[in-house]
Design an enzyme around this catalytic site. Structure first.
Site, PDB file in Angstrom:
ATOM      1  N   CYS A  64       0.815  -1.230   0.000  1.00 48.18           N
ATOM      2  CA  CYS A  64       0.000   0.000   0.000  1.00 48.18           C
ATOM      3  C   CYS A  64       0.844   1.273   0.000  1.00 48.18           C
ATOM      4  O   CYS A  64       0.343   2.347  -0.340  1.00 48.18           O
ATOM      5  CB  CYS A  64      -0.940   0.004   1.192  1.00 48.18           C
ATOM      6  SG  CYS A  64      -1.896  -1.505   1.323  1.00 48.18           S
ATOM      7  N   HIS A  76      -3.592   6.761   3.192  1.00 50.46           N
ATOM      8  CA  HIS A  76      -3.957   5.492   2.544  1.00 50.46           C
ATOM      9  C   HIS A  76      -5.323   5.060   3.074  1.00 50.46           C
ATOM     10  O   HIS A  76      -5.580   5.123   4.284  1.00 50.46           O
ATOM     11  CB  HIS A  76      -2.894   4.433   2.865  1.00 50.46           C
ATOM     12  CG  HIS A  76      -3.346   3.048   2.555  1.00 50.46           C
ATOM     13  ND1 HIS A  76      -3.885   2.709   1.333  1.00 50.46           N
ATOM     14  CD2 HIS A  76      -3.354   1.913   3.301  1.00 50.46           C
ATOM     15  CE1 HIS A  76      -4.204   1.424   1.345  1.00 50.46           C
ATOM     16  NE2 HIS A  76      -3.895   0.919   2.534  1.00 50.46           N
ATOM     17  N   ASN A 122     -10.278  -0.691   0.056  1.00 53.10           N
ATOM     18  CA  ASN A 122      -8.824  -0.561   0.165  1.00 53.10           C
ATOM     19  C   ASN A 122      -8.212  -1.082  -1.142  1.00 53.10           C
ATOM     20  O   ASN A 122      -8.249  -2.287  -1.412  1.00 53.10           O
ATOM     21  CB  ASN A 122      -8.345  -1.382   1.372  1.00 53.10           C
ATOM     22  CG  ASN A 122      -6.838  -1.345   1.567  1.00 53.10           C
ATOM     23  OD1 ASN A 122      -6.094  -0.971   0.664  1.00 53.10           O
ATOM     24  ND2 ASN A 122      -6.390  -1.748   2.742  1.00 53.10           N
TER      25      ASN A 122
HETATM   26  O1  UT7 Z   1      -3.871  -1.795   3.780  1.00 58.09           O
HETATM   27  C1  UT7 Z   1      -2.951  -1.707   4.813  1.00 58.09           C
HETATM   28  C2  UT7 Z   1      -2.900  -2.867   5.692  1.00 58.09           C
HETATM   29  N1  UT7 Z   1      -4.152  -3.235   6.267  1.00 58.09           N
HETATM   30  C3  UT7 Z   1      -4.599  -2.664   7.400  1.00 58.09           C
HETATM   31  O2  UT7 Z   1      -4.032  -1.743   7.923  1.00 58.09           O
HETATM   32  C4  UT7 Z   1      -5.839  -3.269   7.985  1.00 58.09           C
HETATM   33  C5  UT7 Z   1      -5.975  -2.869   9.412  1.00 58.09           C
HETATM   34  N2  UT7 Z   1      -7.014  -3.597  10.092  1.00 58.09           N
HETATM   35  C6  UT7 Z   1      -8.356  -3.360   9.952  1.00 58.09           C
HETATM   36  O3  UT7 Z   1      -8.771  -2.564   9.154  1.00 58.09           O
HETATM   37  C7  UT7 Z   1      -9.289  -4.085  10.896  1.00 58.09           C
HETATM   38  O4  UT7 Z   1      -8.544  -4.789  11.836  1.00 58.09           O
HETATM   39  C8  UT7 Z   1     -10.283  -5.067  10.177  1.00 58.09           C
HETATM   40  C9  UT7 Z   1     -11.336  -4.290   9.426  1.00 58.09           C
HETATM   41  C10 UT7 Z   1      -9.528  -5.950   9.218  1.00 58.09           C
HETATM   42  C11 UT7 Z   1     -10.993  -5.939  11.192  1.00 58.09           C
HETATM   43  O5  UT7 Z   1     -11.648  -5.131  12.149  1.00 58.09           O
HETATM   44  P1  UT7 Z   1     -11.451  -5.394  13.715  1.00 58.09           P
HETATM   45  O6  UT7 Z   1     -12.349  -4.464  14.399  1.00 58.09           O
HETATM   46  O7  UT7 Z   1      -9.992  -5.311  14.007  1.00 58.09           O
HETATM   47  O8  UT7 Z   1     -12.001  -6.856  13.875  1.00 58.09           O
HETATM   48  P2  UT7 Z   1     -11.259  -8.154  14.472  1.00 58.09           P
HETATM   49  O9  UT7 Z   1     -10.309  -8.700  13.475  1.00 58.09           O
HETATM   50  O10 UT7 Z   1     -10.765  -7.865  15.857  1.00 58.09           O
HETATM   51  O11 UT7 Z   1     -12.489  -9.127  14.597  1.00 58.09           O
HETATM   52  C12 UT7 Z   1     -13.588  -8.841  15.485  1.00 58.09           C
HETATM   53  C13 UT7 Z   1     -14.699  -9.842  15.208  1.00 58.09           C
HETATM   54  C14 UT7 Z   1     -14.206 -11.290  15.129  1.00 58.09           C
HETATM   55  O12 UT7 Z   1     -15.212 -12.104  15.687  1.00 58.09           O
HETATM   56  P3  UT7 Z   1     -15.079 -12.645  17.192  1.00 58.09           P
HETATM   57  O13 UT7 Z   1     -13.798 -13.438  17.226  1.00 58.09           O
HETATM   58  O14 UT7 Z   1     -15.018 -11.421  18.056  1.00 58.09           O
HETATM   59  O15 UT7 Z   1     -16.301 -13.456  17.365  1.00 58.09           O
HETATM   60  C15 UT7 Z   1     -14.130 -11.557  13.655  1.00 58.09           C
HETATM   61  O16 UT7 Z   1     -14.289 -12.918  13.332  1.00 58.09           O
HETATM   62  O17 UT7 Z   1     -15.271  -9.554  13.923  1.00 58.09           O
HETATM   63  C16 UT7 Z   1     -15.314 -10.759  13.145  1.00 58.09           C
HETATM   64  N3  UT7 Z   1     -15.234 -10.401  11.744  1.00 58.09           N
HETATM   65  C17 UT7 Z   1     -16.314 -10.152  11.002  1.00 58.09           C
HETATM   66  N4  UT7 Z   1     -17.636 -10.129  11.309  1.00 58.09           N
HETATM   67  C18 UT7 Z   1     -18.490  -9.836  10.325  1.00 58.09           C
HETATM   68  C19 UT7 Z   1     -14.121 -10.252  10.973  1.00 58.09           C
HETATM   69  N5  UT7 Z   1     -14.492  -9.921   9.731  1.00 58.09           N
HETATM   70  C20 UT7 Z   1     -15.838  -9.850   9.715  1.00 58.09           C
HETATM   71  C21 UT7 Z   1     -16.794  -9.551   8.728  1.00 58.09           C
HETATM   72  N6  UT7 Z   1     -18.118  -9.548   9.072  1.00 58.09           N
HETATM   73  N7  UT7 Z   1     -16.467  -9.238   7.456  1.00 58.09           N
END
Ligand code: UT7
Length: 326
Positions: A113, A253, A283
């Site tokens: 990115c 970004h 993204n």
């Molecule tokens: O491009 C540059 C590099 N990338 C980044 O910088 C990405 C940075 N990270 C993020 O944007 C966020 O961490 C995400 C959007 C990827 C994820 O959001 P989060 O708030 O950090 O969620 P998490 O990974 O902590 O997951 C929380 C919950 C989990 O469920 P449990 O374990 O709490 O039951 C996940 O399984 O959300 C669940 N989850 C979803 N639920 C519904 C993960 N993806 C989804 C989804 N829909 N699409």
């Protein structure tokens, strides 16, 4: 030494739109989760046969037109991509040939990115020393080809898109005032594609295990992203002797709207000076910043003389920033 500047921009987005409602039919997710956790409402997906170089050539032509140049004027072509047409040769070779540019130095750059900012900073060095006059830098990603549509943690986030910038000698007071590039490989396993390289060559087994798709530890990356984007933004501002409140526009970004909001707050930049299009394109990795830049230039959001700060963060991990006067 002379300054270098971005003289023209152009973008090319695939036509097909994948909405959050479409995502709800593919994986266990909701529009509500995607919107509140990321800010994304829809993203683009390239059609079969539409390649990274095909879209890059379209974006490059638009950027050349804005700069008032032709492909023959280019001395250097850098294609920033982690989703090339094929592993060999470089996508930049297809772009050079497809554009009808002279044989010149053309190569791919893999900084995820952060790639458009890395590529622009590399091109800037050659222009400042007078080694070359004009460079094309493309941020090009068709990440839909590397996304596991069974993995809800990644497939809702990434989208396809390409955008280009033409760099050349600046006319003062315009130009790139300061830039920074960083990489720290200790977080390499936070965002990666395990198979298809020398570490794990492609085999039936790797395909069965879905190891050719992007794997991401999003939550851990989130914190590193916020810290790095704030830090690198402050560093380039300090280098140029500019305070955050003097910036006319901040283009971060587009990784996650919550990352943008957190960085904006830490820097103390008012909301109206921050550009965001993540709701419409998701993204798009290295295409993210140049797509924003192109939208801002074409819509008049960036005007001559404006101070523009761009900051990126991505797999590697990599991060970087450019401060320029338009
Ligand atoms: O491009 C540059 C590099 N990338 C980044 O910088 C990405 C940075 N990270 C993020 O944007 C966020 O961490 C995400 C959007 C990827 C994820 O959001 P989060 O708030 O950090 O969620 P998490 O990974 O902590 O997951 C929380 C919950 C989990 O469920 P449990 O374990 O709490 O039951 C996940 O399984 O959300 C669940 N989850 C979803 N639920 C519904 C993960 N993806 C989804 C989804 N829909 N699409």
């Amino acid at each position: 030494m002379n300054l270098a500047a971005i003289l023209g921009t152009g973008a090319a987005l695939p036509e097909k739109i994948i909405t959050n409602a479409d995502m709800e039919k593919l994986v266990d997710t909701t529009d509500e989760w995607i919107t509140t956790r990321t800010g994304i409402k829809e993203r683009r997906q390239a059609a079969p046969g539409e390649t990274t170089s095909v879209l890059s050539i379209q974006a490059a032509r638009r950027a050349l037109e804005m700069a008032g140049l032709t492909p023959k004027d280019l001395d250097l072509i850098i294609c920033s991509t982690i989703s090339p047409d094929m592993p060999l040769p470089a996508t930049a070779a297809f772009i050079q040939n497809g554009l009808g540019a002279r044989p010149c130095c053309a190569f791919d750059l893999a900084a995820a990115c952060s790639g458009f900012l890395f590529g622009s900073t590399v091109a800037e060095q050659f222009i400042r020393t007078g080694a070359i006059k004009y460079a094309l830098v493309v941020g090009a990603e068709l990440l839909s080809r590397y996304i596991d549509y069974n993995d809800r943690a990644t497939c809702v986030i990434f989208g396809d898109g390409v955008a280009a910038g033409i760099l050349g000698p600046a006319e003062p007071p315009s130009g790139i005032l300061a830039s920074e590039m960083h990489t720290d490989g200790q977080f390499a396993d936070h965002l990666y594609i395990p198979a298809g390289g020398t570490a794990k060559p492609a085999s039936c087994e790797t395909v069965r295990a879905r190891e050719h798709y992007i794997k991401m530890r999003g939550n851990e990356l989130f914190k590193v992203a916020v810290r790095s984007l704030e830090d690198v933004s402050r560093r380039v501002l300090e280098k140029a002797g500019v305070c955050p409140h003097q910036i006319d526009l901040f283009i971060p970004h587009q990784a996650n709207q919550r990352i943008t909001d957190a960085v904006r707050e830490r820097l103390g930049v008012p909301q109206e000076k921050v550009y965001s299009n993540i709701s419409r394109v998701g993204n798009t990795s290295s295409a993210s910043i140049p797509i924003c830049l192109d939208e801002c230039v074409r819509s008049g959001r960036i005007k001559k003389g404006d101070l523009v700060l761009m900051a990126a963060f991505g797999a590697g991990v990599t991060w970087g920033a450019i401060l320029m006067r338009w």
